[in-house]
Design a protein around this motif. Structure first.
Motif, short mmCIF file in Angstrom:
data_model
loop_
_atom_site.label_atom_id
_atom_site.label_comp_id
_atom_site.label_asym_id
_atom_site.label_seq_id
_atom_site.Cartn_x
_atom_site.Cartn_y
_atom_site.Cartn_z
N ASP A 70 78.85 58.78 25.50
CA ASP A 70 80.18 59.27 25.87
C ASP A 70 81.26 58.31 25.38
O ASP A 70 82.33 58.73 24.93
N ALA A 71 80.99 57.01 25.46
CA ALA A 71 81.94 56.01 24.98
C ALA A 71 82.15 56.13 23.48
O ALA A 71 83.29 56.04 22.99
N VAL A 72 81.09 56.35 22.73
CA VAL A 72 81.21 56.52 21.28
C VAL A 72 82.02 57.78 20.98
O VAL A 72 82.92 57.77 20.13
N ASP A 73 81.72 58.86 21.68
CA ASP A 73 82.46 60.11 21.47
C ASP A 73 83.95 59.92 21.78
O ASP A 73 84.81 60.38 21.03
N ALA A 74 84.26 59.22 22.85
CA ALA A 74 85.65 58.96 23.22
C ALA A 74 86.34 58.09 22.17
O ALA A 74 87.50 58.33 21.81
N ALA A 75 85.64 57.10 21.64
CA ALA A 75 86.22 56.22 20.61
C ALA A 75 86.52 57.00 19.34
O ALA A 75 87.59 56.82 18.73
N ILE A 121 82.08 46.90 26.41
CA ILE A 121 82.66 47.32 25.14
C ILE A 121 83.65 46.25 24.68
O ILE A 121 84.53 45.85 25.44
N GLU A 122 83.47 45.81 23.44
CA GLU A 122 84.41 44.88 22.82
C GLU A 122 85.17 45.66 21.75
O GLU A 122 84.58 46.26 20.87
N VAL A 123 86.49 45.68 21.88
CA VAL A 123 87.36 46.45 20.99
C VAL A 123 87.96 45.53 19.94
O VAL A 123 88.47 44.45 20.26
N LYS A 124 87.91 45.97 18.69
CA LYS A 124 88.52 45.24 17.58
C LYS A 124 89.39 46.22 16.78
O LYS A 124 89.18 47.43 16.82
N SER A 125 90.35 45.67 16.05
CA SER A 125 91.14 46.44 15.11
C SER A 125 91.39 45.55 13.90
O SER A 125 92.46 44.99 13.72
N ILE A 126 90.33 45.42 13.09
CA ILE A 126 90.35 44.53 11.94
C ILE A 126 89.79 45.26 10.72
O ILE A 126 89.24 46.35 10.85
N GLU A 127 89.93 44.64 9.56
CA GLU A 127 89.48 45.29 8.33
C GLU A 127 87.98 45.58 8.36
O GLU A 127 87.55 46.68 8.04
N ARG A 128 87.19 44.58 8.73
CA ARG A 128 85.74 44.78 8.85
C ARG A 128 85.14 43.78 9.81
O ARG A 128 85.64 42.66 9.94
N LEU A 129 84.09 44.20 10.48
CA LEU A 129 83.39 43.34 11.44
C LEU A 129 82.60 42.26 10.71
O LEU A 129 82.15 42.47 9.58
N SER A 130 82.41 41.13 11.38
CA SER A 130 81.54 40.08 10.85
C SER A 130 80.55 39.69 11.94
O SER A 130 80.65 40.14 13.08
N THR A 154 87.18 55.25 9.22
CA THR A 154 86.45 56.09 10.17
C THR A 154 85.88 55.21 11.29
O THR A 154 85.57 54.03 11.06
N MET A 155 85.75 55.79 12.45
CA MET A 155 85.20 55.04 13.58
C MET A 155 83.72 54.75 13.36
O MET A 155 83.21 53.70 13.76
N GLU A 156 83.03 55.66 12.68
CA GLU A 156 81.60 55.51 12.47
C GLU A 156 81.24 54.21 11.75
O GLU A 156 80.24 53.58 12.05
N GLU A 157 82.09 53.78 10.82
CA GLU A 157 81.80 52.55 10.09
C GLU A 157 82.08 51.30 10.94
O GLU A 157 81.66 50.21 10.58
N GLY A 158 82.76 51.47 12.06
CA GLY A 158 83.12 50.33 12.89
C GLY A 158 82.35 50.24 14.19
O GLY A 158 82.78 49.54 15.10
N LEU A 159 81.23 50.92 14.30
CA LEU A 159 80.43 50.89 15.53
C LEU A 159 79.20 50.01 15.37
O LEU A 159 78.49 50.11 14.37
N LYS A 160 78.96 49.17 16.36
CA LYS A 160 77.75 48.37 16.37
C LYS A 160 77.24 48.29 17.79
O LYS A 160 77.97 47.99 18.72
#
Length: 131
Positions: free
Chosen positions: A10-15, A77-86, A114-120
């Motif tokens: 549900d959290a992924v769907d909401a994101a 849940i840890e929220v980021k808004s960056i170019e790419r995760l490390s 896309t959100m899909e590329e930013g999920l871990k």
């Protein structure tokens, strides 16, 4: 407590919904606020900026860190808004999971196209958890 896998789904769907609605590139605090509100609208108990207090070797460390969101007392849940995760971002979430003794966390980066590329998904192997 709700089924943790259902909460995570549900959290992924909401994101994904939030990301599609407002797009990438805003401050993390905006995404955190909107994601928390959407999860609450869906019936989840959400705590924002949850203090992380832990003990080690007889010492207690009050409010040592703050986790962005704690959903239904089991999903961090840890929220980021960056170019790419490390790798350091996953370590940050794993730190919270271990110190809070929680089994599962989601790292969500709203900075990509896309959100899909930013999920871990991060699992605390030291906590009892059966997916």
């Amino acid at each position: 407590m709700r089924d943790l896998e259902a909460v995570a789904a549900d959290a992924v769907d909401a994101a994904v919904m939030v990301h599609r609605a407002i797009g990438p590139g805003l401050l993390e605090s905006v995404y955190e606020l909107l994601l928390a509100a959407e999860l609450e609208r869906r019936g989840h108990n959400v705590l924002r900026q949850q203090p992380v207090t832990f003990s080690f070797n007889g010492m207690t460390f009050e409010n040592a860190f703050r986790a962005d969101l704690l959903v239904d007392a089991g999903l961090v849940i840890e929220v980021k808004s960056i170019e790419r995760l490390s790798g350091v971002h996953a370590k940050q979430l794993l730190t919270y999971l271990r110190l809070m003794q929680q089994p599962l966390g989601l790292l969500m980066n709203f900075g990509g196209e896309t959100m899909e590329e930013g999920l871990k998904r991060v699992i605390n192997s030291r906590a009892a958890f059966a997916p």
